[in-house]
Design an enzyme around this catalytic site. Sequence first.
Site, PDB file in Angstrom:
ATOM      1  N   GLY A 164       1.020  -1.182  -0.066  1.00 43.38           N
ATOM      2  CA  GLY A 164      -0.372  -0.043  -0.067  1.00 43.38           C
ATOM      3  C   GLY A 164       0.885   1.141   0.322  1.00 43.38           C
ATOM      4  N   ASP A 197      -5.401   1.821  10.694  1.00 43.40           N
ATOM      5  CA  ASP A 197      -6.683   1.623  10.440  1.00 43.40           C
ATOM      6  C   ASP A 197      -6.718   1.657  11.800  1.00 43.40           C
ATOM      7  OD1 ASP A 197      -9.364   0.803  10.585  1.00 43.40           O
ATOM      8  OD2 ASP A 197      -8.887  -1.059   9.152  1.00 43.40           O
ATOM      9  N   LYS A 202      -7.187   6.492  10.449  1.00 44.37           N
ATOM     10  CA  LYS A 202      -8.501   6.710  11.155  1.00 44.37           C
ATOM     11  C   LYS A 202      -8.695   6.362  12.953  1.00 44.37           C
ATOM     12  CE  LYS A 202      -9.738   4.178   7.085  1.00 44.37           C
ATOM     13  NZ  LYS A 202     -10.773   2.220   6.509  1.00 44.37           N
ATOM     14  N   PHE A 255     -14.467   2.970   4.423  1.00 42.78           N
ATOM     15  CA  PHE A 255     -13.524   2.396   3.798  1.00 42.78           C
ATOM     16  C   PHE A 255     -12.833   3.648   2.765  1.00 42.78           C
ATOM     17  CE2 PHE A 255     -11.044  -1.045   1.523  1.00 42.78           C
ATOM     18  CZ  PHE A 255     -10.777  -1.883   2.252  1.00 42.78           C
ATOM     19  N   VAL A 256     -11.554   3.355   2.153  1.00 43.93           N
ATOM     20  CA  VAL A 256     -11.236   4.163   1.226  1.00 43.93           C
ATOM     21  C   VAL A 256     -10.313   3.569   0.621  1.00 43.93           C
ATOM     22  CG1 VAL A 256     -11.294   6.062   2.446  1.00 43.93           C
ATOM     23  CG2 VAL A 256      -9.070   5.246   2.873  1.00 43.93           C
ATOM     24  N   ASP A 275      -6.203  -0.382  -1.387  1.00 41.93           N
ATOM     25  CA  ASP A 275      -6.940  -1.230  -2.718  1.00 41.93           C
ATOM     26  C   ASP A 275      -8.276  -1.963  -2.202  1.00 41.93           C
ATOM     27  OD1 ASP A 275      -5.021  -2.925  -0.806  1.00 41.93           O
ATOM     28  OD2 ASP A 275      -6.027  -4.191  -1.683  1.00 41.93           O
ATOM     29  N   ARG A 316      -5.684   0.210  -7.065  1.00 43.42           N
ATOM     30  CA  ARG A 316      -4.298   1.148  -5.812  1.00 43.42           C
ATOM     31  C   ARG A 316      -3.565   2.275  -6.864  1.00 43.42           C
ATOM     32  NH1 ARG A 316      -1.963  -2.472  -1.587  1.00 43.42           N
ATOM     33  NH2 ARG A 316      -2.108  -4.336  -1.720  1.00 43.42           N
TER      34      ARG A 316
HETATM   35  P1  IMP Z   1      -4.266  -1.800  10.641  1.00 43.93           P
HETATM   36  O1  IMP Z   1      -3.637  -2.655  10.825  1.00 43.93           O
HETATM   37  O2  IMP Z   1      -5.860  -1.847  10.752  1.00 43.93           O
HETATM   38  O3  IMP Z   1      -3.838  -0.395  11.180  1.00 43.93           O
HETATM   39  O4  IMP Z   1      -4.312  -1.618   8.647  1.00 43.93           O
HETATM   40  C1  IMP Z   1      -3.041  -2.697   8.378  1.00 43.93           C
HETATM   41  C2  IMP Z   1      -3.651  -2.545   6.673  1.00 43.93           C
HETATM   42  O5  IMP Z   1      -4.751  -2.351   6.540  1.00 43.93           O
HETATM   43  C3  IMP Z   1      -3.807  -1.242   5.664  1.00 43.93           C
HETATM   44  O6  IMP Z   1      -1.923  -0.952   6.015  1.00 43.93           O
HETATM   45  C4  IMP Z   1      -4.057  -1.263   4.926  1.00 43.93           C
HETATM   46  O7  IMP Z   1      -3.142  -1.730   4.062  1.00 43.93           O
HETATM   47  C5  IMP Z   1      -5.520  -2.182   5.089  1.00 43.93           C
HETATM   48  N1  IMP Z   1      -6.009  -0.551   4.932  1.00 43.93           N
HETATM   49  C6  IMP Z   1      -6.743  -0.282   6.200  1.00 43.93           C
HETATM   50  N2  IMP Z   1      -7.865   0.352   6.355  1.00 43.93           N
HETATM   51  C7  IMP Z   1      -7.731   0.539   4.589  1.00 43.93           C
HETATM   52  C8  IMP Z   1      -8.537   1.068   4.018  1.00 43.93           C
HETATM   53  O8  IMP Z   1      -9.833   2.053   3.978  1.00 43.93           O
HETATM   54  N3  IMP Z   1      -9.117   1.013   2.411  1.00 43.93           N
HETATM   55  C9  IMP Z   1      -7.270  -0.220   2.355  1.00 43.93           C
HETATM   56  N4  IMP Z   1      -7.055  -0.237   2.901  1.00 43.93           N
HETATM   57  C10 IMP Z   1      -7.251  -0.119   4.059  1.00 43.93           C
HETATM   58 MG    MG Z   2      -0.243  -0.898   4.488  1.00 45.91          MG
END
Ligand code: IMP
Ligand code: MG
Length: 183
Positions: free
Chosen positions: A48, A107, A135, A156-157, A163, A169
């Site tokens: 990402g 996230d 977020k 969700f973005v 992606d 992407r």
């Molecule tokens: P986290 O561990 O929950 O903070 O998020 C890990 C990964 O989930 C991020 O680095 C993104 O690759 C993916 N992710 C989280 N939220 C989104 C979203 O809204 N859209 C797309 N990918 C997301």
């Molecule tokens: Mg990521």
Amino acid sequence: MDEADVDGDLVNILFTEQQILDRLGEMARDIEKDYEGEDLLIVGVLRGAVMVMADLARAFNRHVEMDWMAVSSYGSGTKSSGVVRILKDLDTDISGRHVLIVDEIIDTGLTLMWLTSNLNSRHPASVEICTLLRKPDAQKMNVDPKYVGWDIPNEFVVGYGLDYNEKYRNLRSVGTLAPHVYS
Ligand code: IMP
Ligand code: MG
């Protein structure tokens, strides 16, 4: 591709390509100030963070080394699996180095929480986090990024590296995915 190429899949555009480039430029100035006189290794989290890394790195007016890690925390879809594992490790020995992790979004914070403690165990001089998006309402883990592009609502973005099932992407902007696409 542009929003016209994904017609109807987005409910709104949050940030245009130009807004993102401008913000990354501001962040690069802050980072340069904070690491003045220090060597700096930026670590992109695949896949990402590819776009953020490319544009942030080029926004610097100084040398910066780049390396990459790939971790899995998401399966497919829009919900975190809660599992983190290393798919690709660094090629660089980071002991004694200043490391800045670059990611596109925080996230739950699970991925970066885990990654930060993993990298800290390798005796770096420092580990900080730079993320384009965060977020706050979704965050479960106590991660404290030093550089944040923008805080966004808990939706969700996609786009600019983000992606949904490996699509979107290569969208230039960041937008909110319409629920009909994933429900
Ligand atoms: P986290 O561990 O929950 O903070 O998020 C890990 C990964 O989930 C991020 O680095 C993104 O690759 C993916 N992710 C989280 N939220 C989104 C979203 O809204 N859209 C797309 N990918 C997301
Ligand atoms: Mg990521």
